[in-house]
Motif scaffolding. Structure first.
Motif, short mmCIF file in Angstrom:
data_model
loop_
_atom_site.label_atom_id
_atom_site.label_comp_id
_atom_site.label_asym_id
_atom_site.label_seq_id
_atom_site.Cartn_x
_atom_site.Cartn_y
_atom_site.Cartn_z
N GLY A 155 0.82 -1.21 0.00
CA GLY A 155 0.00 0.00 0.00
C GLY A 155 0.85 1.26 0.00
N ILE A 156 0.41 2.25 -0.76
CA ILE A 156 1.18 3.49 -0.87
C ILE A 156 1.22 4.26 0.44
CG2 ILE A 156 0.91 3.72 -3.36
CD1 ILE A 156 -1.31 5.74 -2.86
N GLY A 157 0.32 3.95 1.35
CA GLY A 157 0.34 4.59 2.65
C GLY A 157 1.57 4.23 3.48
N ASN A 158 2.28 3.19 3.05
CA ASN A 158 3.46 2.74 3.77
C ASN A 158 4.78 3.27 3.21
OD1 ASN A 158 2.08 1.18 5.71
ND2 ASN A 158 1.82 -0.45 4.22
N VAL A 159 4.72 4.14 2.21
CA VAL A 159 5.94 4.69 1.63
C VAL A 159 6.79 5.37 2.70
CG1 VAL A 159 6.82 6.48 0.05
CG2 VAL A 159 5.04 4.92 -0.71
N PRO A 173 -3.17 4.57 -12.78
CA PRO A 173 -3.32 5.72 -13.65
C PRO A 173 -3.74 7.01 -12.93
CG PRO A 173 -5.21 4.28 -13.87
CD PRO A 173 -4.23 3.59 -12.96
N GLU A 174 -4.20 6.91 -11.70
CA GLU A 174 -4.63 8.11 -10.98
C GLU A 174 -3.42 8.88 -10.48
OE1 GLU A 174 -7.86 7.55 -8.15
OE2 GLU A 174 -8.11 5.53 -8.95
N PRO A 175 -3.22 10.11 -10.99
CA PRO A 175 -2.00 10.87 -10.65
C PRO A 175 -1.85 11.18 -9.17
CG PRO A 175 -3.44 12.15 -12.11
CD PRO A 175 -4.07 10.81 -11.91
N ASP A 176 -2.93 11.22 -8.42
CA ASP A 176 -2.81 11.54 -7.00
C ASP A 176 -2.51 10.31 -6.16
OD1 ASP A 176 -5.37 10.54 -7.53
OD2 ASP A 176 -6.24 11.55 -5.80
N LYS A 177 -2.38 9.15 -6.79
CA LYS A 177 -2.08 7.92 -6.04
C LYS A 177 -0.72 7.37 -6.44
CE LYS A 177 -6.75 6.57 -4.90
NZ LYS A 177 -7.72 5.51 -4.92
N GLY A 178 -0.69 6.46 -7.39
CA GLY A 178 0.54 5.78 -7.77
C GLY A 178 1.70 6.68 -8.15
N PRO A 179 1.54 7.54 -9.16
CA PRO A 179 2.67 8.40 -9.56
C PRO A 179 3.15 9.32 -8.44
CG PRO A 179 1.05 8.30 -11.30
CD PRO A 179 0.44 7.62 -10.10
N ALA A 235 2.95 8.72 -5.15
CA ALA A 235 3.65 7.86 -4.20
C ALA A 235 5.01 7.46 -4.74
CB ALA A 235 2.81 6.63 -3.88
N GLN A 236 5.10 7.20 -6.04
CA GLN A 236 6.36 6.84 -6.67
C GLN A 236 7.38 7.97 -6.49
OE1 GLN A 236 6.56 3.80 -8.29
NE2 GLN A 236 8.28 3.95 -9.66
N GLN A 237 6.96 9.20 -6.75
CA GLN A 237 7.86 10.34 -6.60
C GLN A 237 8.27 10.54 -5.14
OE1 GLN A 237 9.37 11.84 -9.15
NE2 GLN A 237 8.28 10.28 -10.31
N GLU A 238 7.34 10.35 -4.22
CA GLU A 238 7.65 10.47 -2.80
C GLU A 238 8.67 9.41 -2.38
OE1 GLU A 238 5.41 9.87 1.49
OE2 GLU A 238 4.18 10.32 -0.27
N ALA A 239 8.48 8.19 -2.85
CA ALA A 239 9.40 7.11 -2.52
C ALA A 239 10.78 7.38 -3.09
CB ALA A 239 8.85 5.77 -3.03
N ILE A 240 10.85 7.86 -4.32
CA ILE A 240 12.14 8.19 -4.94
C ILE A 240 12.85 9.26 -4.13
CG2 ILE A 240 13.21 9.26 -6.96
CD1 ILE A 240 11.03 7.84 -8.63
#
Length: 103
Positions: free
Chosen positions: A18-22, A45-51, A53-58
């Motif tokens: 889950g992206i909440g665990n980033v 595909p939802e920009p406020d979720k996966g992408p 979270a990806q940027q936050e994790a990076i």
């Protein structure tokens, strides 16, 4: 799913579930002492979720001084997450392929 299913016995696989665990990544990664982190978040595909979270994790991982390779083989295959792709193919993916298909 074991990391050796993905890339062989030289990798450690950490599932966020889950992206909440980033935000928990720094605690784990500082204990791991990795130099490279292969990051494979869901193909969302939802920009406020996966992408997002990806940027936050990076950002979190690079602040720890680690190199990030974004794994997108499941995106290219049109599959929601890497786990589902691995269940379909059940073959190892070389680090070279991950790097080539990532960032």
């Amino acid at each position: 799913m074991a990391g050796d299913v993905l890339c062989g016995p030289t990798f450690t696989l950490c599932a966020l579930n889950g992206i909440g665990n980033v935000g928990k990544l720094p605690e784990y990664l500082t204990r791991l002492h990795a130099r490279i982190v292969y990051l494979a978040l869901d193909n969302d595909p939802e920009p406020d979720k996966g992408p997002k979270a990806q940027q936050e994790a990076i950002a979190l991982v690079t602040r720890l001084g680690m190199h990030v390779v974004e794994v997108r083989v499941h995106h290219q295959a049109g599959v929601k997450d890497l786990h589902k792709l691995l269940l379909q193919t059940r073959t190892r993916i070389s680090p070279f392929h991950l790097t080539k298909s990532g960032i």
